[in-house]
Design an enzyme around this catalytic site. Sequence first.
Site, PDB file in Angstrom:
ATOM      1  N   GLY A 126      -5.381   4.029  17.278  1.00  0.00           N
ATOM      2  CA  GLY A 126      -4.500   3.458  16.268  1.00  0.00           C
ATOM      3  C   GLY A 126      -3.997   4.534  15.332  1.00  0.00           C
ATOM      4  N   LYS A 183       0.803  -1.233   0.000  1.00  0.00           N
ATOM      5  CA  LYS A 183       0.000   0.000   0.000  1.00  0.00           C
ATOM      6  C   LYS A 183       0.837   1.285   0.000  1.00  0.00           C
ATOM      7  CE  LYS A 183      -4.367  -1.206   2.272  1.00  0.00           C
ATOM      8  NZ  LYS A 183      -5.227  -0.833   3.389  1.00  0.00           N
ATOM      9  N   ASP A 221     -10.156   3.766   1.940  1.00  0.00           N
ATOM     10  CA  ASP A 221     -10.435   3.376   3.332  1.00  0.00           C
ATOM     11  C   ASP A 221     -11.079   4.529   4.112  1.00  0.00           C
ATOM     12  OD1 ASP A 221      -9.582   0.753   3.201  1.00  0.00           O
ATOM     13  OD2 ASP A 221      -7.525   1.220   3.781  1.00  0.00           O
TER      14      ASP A 221
HETATM   15  P1  NAP Z   1      -1.016  -1.266  10.968  1.00  0.00           P
HETATM   16  O1  NAP Z   1      -0.678  -0.195   9.995  1.00  0.00           O
HETATM   17  O2  NAP Z   1      -0.026  -2.363  11.200  1.00  0.00           O
HETATM   18  O3  NAP Z   1      -1.315  -0.551  12.381  1.00  0.00           O
HETATM   19  C1  NAP Z   1      -1.571  -1.310  13.507  1.00  0.00           C
HETATM   20  C2  NAP Z   1      -2.053  -0.415  14.634  1.00  0.00           C
HETATM   21  O4  NAP Z   1      -2.455  -1.256  15.716  1.00  0.00           O
HETATM   22  C3  NAP Z   1      -0.989   0.533  15.186  1.00  0.00           C
HETATM   23  O5  NAP Z   1      -1.622   1.725  15.594  1.00  0.00           O
HETATM   24  C4  NAP Z   1      -0.468  -0.249  16.402  1.00  0.00           C
HETATM   25  O6  NAP Z   1       0.078   0.565  17.417  1.00  0.00           O
HETATM   26  C5  NAP Z   1      -1.754  -0.864  16.913  1.00  0.00           C
HETATM   27  N1  NAP Z   1      -1.531  -2.062  17.717  1.00  0.00           N
HETATM   28  C6  NAP Z   1      -1.049  -3.261  17.305  1.00  0.00           C
HETATM   29  N2  NAP Z   1      -1.012  -4.128  18.347  1.00  0.00           N
HETATM   30  C7  NAP Z   1      -1.476  -3.455  19.434  1.00  0.00           C
HETATM   31  C8  NAP Z   1      -1.670  -3.808  20.796  1.00  0.00           C
HETATM   32  N3  NAP Z   1      -1.395  -5.050  21.242  1.00  0.00           N
HETATM   33  N4  NAP Z   1      -2.181  -2.869  21.635  1.00  0.00           N
HETATM   34  C9  NAP Z   1      -2.484  -1.620  21.183  1.00  0.00           C
HETATM   35  N5  NAP Z   1      -2.304  -1.223  19.899  1.00  0.00           N
HETATM   36  C10 NAP Z   1      -1.808  -2.136  19.033  1.00  0.00           C
HETATM   37  O7  NAP Z   1      -2.372  -1.990  10.587  1.00  0.00           O
HETATM   38  P2  NAP Z   1      -3.607  -1.370   9.737  1.00  0.00           P
HETATM   39  O8  NAP Z   1      -3.393  -1.632   8.300  1.00  0.00           O
HETATM   40  O9  NAP Z   1      -3.814   0.034  10.188  1.00  0.00           O
HETATM   41  O10 NAP Z   1      -4.824  -2.306  10.201  1.00  0.00           O
HETATM   42  C11 NAP Z   1      -5.347  -2.218  11.513  1.00  0.00           C
HETATM   43  C12 NAP Z   1      -6.639  -3.035  11.574  1.00  0.00           C
HETATM   44  O11 NAP Z   1      -7.617  -2.447  10.731  1.00  0.00           O
HETATM   45  C13 NAP Z   1      -6.463  -4.482  11.068  1.00  0.00           C
HETATM   46  O12 NAP Z   1      -7.248  -5.321  11.881  1.00  0.00           O
HETATM   47  C14 NAP Z   1      -7.044  -4.435   9.665  1.00  0.00           C
HETATM   48  O13 NAP Z   1      -7.570  -5.682   9.242  1.00  0.00           O
HETATM   49  C15 NAP Z   1      -8.147  -3.420   9.855  1.00  0.00           C
HETATM   50  N6  NAP Z   1      -8.551  -2.761   8.613  1.00  0.00           N
HETATM   51  C16 NAP Z   1      -9.855  -2.864   8.276  1.00  0.00           C
HETATM   52  C17 NAP Z   1     -10.307  -2.260   7.128  1.00  0.00           C
HETATM   53  C18 NAP Z   1     -11.758  -2.389   6.768  1.00  0.00           C
HETATM   54  O14 NAP Z   1     -12.112  -2.081   5.630  1.00  0.00           O
HETATM   55  N7  NAP Z   1     -12.624  -2.812   7.691  1.00  0.00           N
HETATM   56  C19 NAP Z   1      -9.422  -1.529   6.312  1.00  0.00           C
HETATM   57  C20 NAP Z   1      -8.086  -1.423   6.706  1.00  0.00           C
HETATM   58  C21 NAP Z   1      -7.662  -2.056   7.855  1.00  0.00           C
HETATM   59  P3  NAP Z   1       1.645   0.982  17.401  1.00  0.00           P
HETATM   60  O15 NAP Z   1       1.749   2.161  16.467  1.00  0.00           O
HETATM   61  O16 NAP Z   1       1.953   1.304  18.797  1.00  0.00           O
HETATM   62  O17 NAP Z   1       2.409  -0.229  16.889  1.00  0.00           O
END
Ligand code: NAP
Length: 270
Positions: A124, A65, A100
């Site tokens: 997040g 991405k 998104d």
């Molecule tokens: P990402 O870029 O890897 O970001 C992960 C986020 O989660 C960061 O803010 C991280 O905090 C936090 N995090 C991870 N483990 C944690 C924990 N144990 N406690 C507290 N915070 C934690 O991932 P992403 O792409 O943003 O995706 C995040 C979620 O959104 C995923 O579940 C994904 O499937 C979902 N999503 C859904 C859609 C939809 O259309 N519904 C679209 C996109 C994403 P740090 O910065 O401190 O590491």
Amino acid sequence: MDVYGLIGNPVGHSLSPPMHEAGYNSLGLEARYLTFEPDPTELQSAIQGADALGVGGLNVTIPFKQDVLELVDPAPLAKRIGAVNTIEFTDDGPRGYNTDAIGVTRALNEHGITIDDRNAVVVGAGGAGRAAAFGLADAGSSVHIANRTAERARDLADEVPGATGAGLDSLADRLSGADLLVNATSVGMEEAETPVPAELLHPELTVLDAVYTPIETQLLRDATDTGANTVEGAWMLLFQGVEAFERWTGEEAPVRAMNDALRSHLTEHS
Ligand code: NAP
């Protein structure tokens, strides 16, 4: 026959093919939606190749991405978010979008939630957090970003109009006066965990969880128990896809057919 698809790695369990193909079938469009897993070193050739072959559009997922941003002409919102999840191949070359953010706002609108002039908390600051924060701020909400790594939340807040950012310990204070809460962390996938303690939720809140597996996360269960309004992450997933579908085909998406297909595959795999 029009061809659309998804590039990422892995893409094997993606829900996008059944969701988009249900849309094509519903409108009687001759189109297919395929998945591709190019080697990361071949990303540029993959995009150029798709363009040369006349592919209509591609969705982009992890881990490409951010890298794709450099390989397409990004729309202003995709540039601000720092990630592209949708490519449209135009006569002027590949153009990159991030759907998104609109996935978040359309999911809330679909549930009758207004976003203008609301107090929103985004938990997040990764890809989904950036999309949610920009989407909500652009739609008129004042946004607070709470993230495990506080510095990342503060850095994002510097970019998002009017936003503030801090660590997860800011949740107690910020949620008491909030109307909207978006979980944009990965917490809640697979395990029955939540990034927001249940005692901080209240009945005036609308809670959107970006996590969509399981469909009903622990956070959404806690929100329902407190009398808060809930919006499942499947709605965000649906509307980011609907937005790409409409951009590529120029047709109004058959939202119900796409939602039915998405729900039936989500249920099958959960
Ligand atoms: P990402 O870029 O890897 O970001 C992960 C986020 O989660 C960061 O803010 C991280 O905090 C936090 N995090 C991870 N483990 C944690 C924990 N144990 N406690 C507290 N915070 C934690 O991932 P992403 O792409 O943003 O995706 C995040 C979620 O959104 C995923 O579940 C994904 O499937 C979902 N999503 C859904 C859609 C939809 O259309 N519904 C679209 C996109 C994403 P740090 O910065 O401190 O590491």
